[in-house]
Design an enzyme around this catalytic site. Structure first.
Site, short mmCIF file in Angstrom:
data_model
loop_
_atom_site.label_atom_id
_atom_site.label_comp_id
_atom_site.label_asym_id
_atom_site.label_seq_id
_atom_site.Cartn_x
_atom_site.Cartn_y
_atom_site.Cartn_z
N CYS A 1 71.02 -16.18 40.27
CA CYS A 1 72.19 -15.68 41.51
C CYS A 1 71.69 -16.65 42.70
O CYS A 1 73.11 -17.71 42.83
CB CYS A 1 72.03 -14.20 41.95
SG CYS A 1 72.81 -13.57 42.52
N LYS B 1 63.43 -16.72 38.39
CA LYS B 1 64.56 -17.01 40.48
C LYS B 1 63.21 -17.24 41.06
O LYS B 1 61.88 -16.53 40.73
CB LYS B 1 64.69 -15.65 40.05
CG LYS B 1 65.66 -15.12 41.33
CD LYS B 1 66.40 -14.41 41.50
CE LYS B 1 67.74 -14.60 42.79
NZ LYS B 1 68.36 -12.78 42.48
N GLU C 1 72.84 -11.37 35.26
CA GLU C 1 71.64 -10.98 35.93
C GLU C 1 71.39 -9.90 34.99
O GLU C 1 72.52 -8.26 35.74
CB GLU C 1 71.50 -11.24 37.19
CG GLU C 1 70.46 -11.02 37.94
CD GLU C 1 70.39 -11.27 39.24
OE1 GLU C 1 71.03 -11.51 40.07
OE2 GLU C 1 69.25 -11.71 40.16
N1 LIG Z 1 70.90 -11.21 43.18
C1 LIG Z 1 71.18 -11.95 43.86
O1 LIG Z 1 70.39 -13.00 43.94
C2 LIG Z 1 72.27 -11.59 44.82
C3 LIG Z 1 72.34 -12.56 45.50
C4 LIG Z 1 73.93 -13.12 46.80
O2 LIG Z 1 74.38 -11.46 46.17
C5 LIG Z 1 74.13 -13.52 47.24
O3 LIG Z 1 75.04 -12.88 48.52
O4 LIG Z 1 73.24 -14.77 47.87
#
Ligand SMILES: NC(=O)CCC(=O)C(=O)O
Length: 337
Positions: A215, A174, A105
């Protein structure tokens, strides 16, 4: 007339076999099996069937395994450095036989709400041009992590995927923005600057169908289940968990998604940089359909490898046939007892 019908039937049968076996190899030209000039049409047809079936089996076997590489890139504030190191590490991965390579990411820029607008690009733009060239130079499927994307005055966190010909296959924005508040630990609000995407994203390779999330998308079991139900055998999540949620949930979520859906899951994080404003957890991983971590990075920059074995996946789905055993008739009911 009869011969004509037999030709047509056999040709359809072969096409049908390809569909049944989810066989999409463009190199296998069904017509070529019918091009022999002499011989009795009917026996030619049947010999065409068996030859084609045998070839399909051989090609399918060769394609039931492929090598996946995950690049855990050390991302800095210098975009040009990020791009050139990503290019070099993809080359290294391809040199070791990888056919699909995954980047993290925000692979081209630091991760943080204060950085998204500064580093945002249109697509196509500088970073995606580099991804396209890198995929083509190395003849790999390249899942280009994500970059901050600007479009129509809005910012998105977007993953682009390129084929070995350098063509853009998909763009995933996303869909679940990372908005959390864990008192005394971490507060992060992507929605302060980003707009969420509004569609799911899968792509087909000669090996298998792949589902894409970014993520925080990994926390949503429904997304992974939809991908699995649509035929995906691999889910890829470029991600950047942090020093609070990383140790607690990063591996657990990957194993849960893999086990629930009996498929492979691969994640790519930036390498950990204690000096940055958002410290990434690292530990990019690949998990198999049994829920085992089969490849895992530490915190530092690295390329990790895993051989994805689709026969193994099929065996597990046969041994523990949860898909066929689902009680959708009950789940669909809206009342609880
Ligand atoms: N960049 C993100 O989306 C981080 C996601 C994350 O850390 C989580 O705990 O879920």
């Amino acid at each position: 007339m009869e011969e004509q019908i037999t030709y047509i039937n056999v040709r359809s049968l072969l096409s049908f076999c390809c569909v049944l076996e989810d066989f999409h190899d463009p190199a296998l030209n069904i017509n070529s099996y019918f091009e022999k000039p002499n011989g009795h049409p009917e026996s030619l047809c049947w010999s065409a069937v068996w030859t084609a079936r045998a070839d399909m089996a051989a090609v399918a076997k060769a394609m039931s395994k492929f090598r996946l590489a995950v690049v855990q890139l050390h991302v800095t504030s210098v975009k040009a450095d990020n791009l050139s190191r990503a290019r070099g590490l993809v080359k290294e991965a391809a040199g070791r036989g990888s056919q699909l390579v995954l980047l993290p990411e925000c692979f081209n820029s630091p991760y943080g709400t204060g950085f998204f607008s500064q580093y945002a690009e249109r697509i196509p733009g500088e970073s995606t041009q580099l991804l396209s060239e890198t995929a083509k130079e190395n003849q790999v499927y390249l899942v280009g992590g994500s970059i901050p994307e600007e479009d129509g005055g809005k910012l998105y966190n977007s993953c682009t995927v390129f084929g070995p010909d350098g063509e853009l296959i998909l763009k995933h924005r996303k869909i679940h923005l990372f908005d959390i508040d864990v008192p005394g630990k971490i507060r992060f609000q992507e929605s302060e600057t980003l707009t969420p995407g509004d569609r799911l994203s899968t792509f087909q390779t000669p090996f298998c169908k792949v589902g894409v999330g970014i993520c925080y998308d990994m926390r949503f079991a429904e997304l992974a289940q939809l991908y699995s139900r649509s035929g995906c055998q691999l889910l890829v999540y470029p991600g950047a968990f942090n020093m609070t949620t990383g140790p607690a949930h990063w591996e657990l979520l990957q194993r849960a998604r893999a086990l629930d859906n009996q498929l492979y899951v691969a994640t790519a994080s930036p390498a950990r940089d204690e000096a940055s404003s958002y410290v990434a957890w690292g530990h990019s991983s690949v998990v198999n359909p049994w829920g085992e971590v089969i490849s895992k990075a530490g915190p530092e920059e690295a390329v990790i490898y895993a051989d994805v074995d689709l026969q193994y996946l099929a065996d597990i789905r046969q041994q523990i046939p949860v898909t066929a055993q689902r009680r959708d008739d009950l789940y669909a009911q809206t009342f609880l007892i």
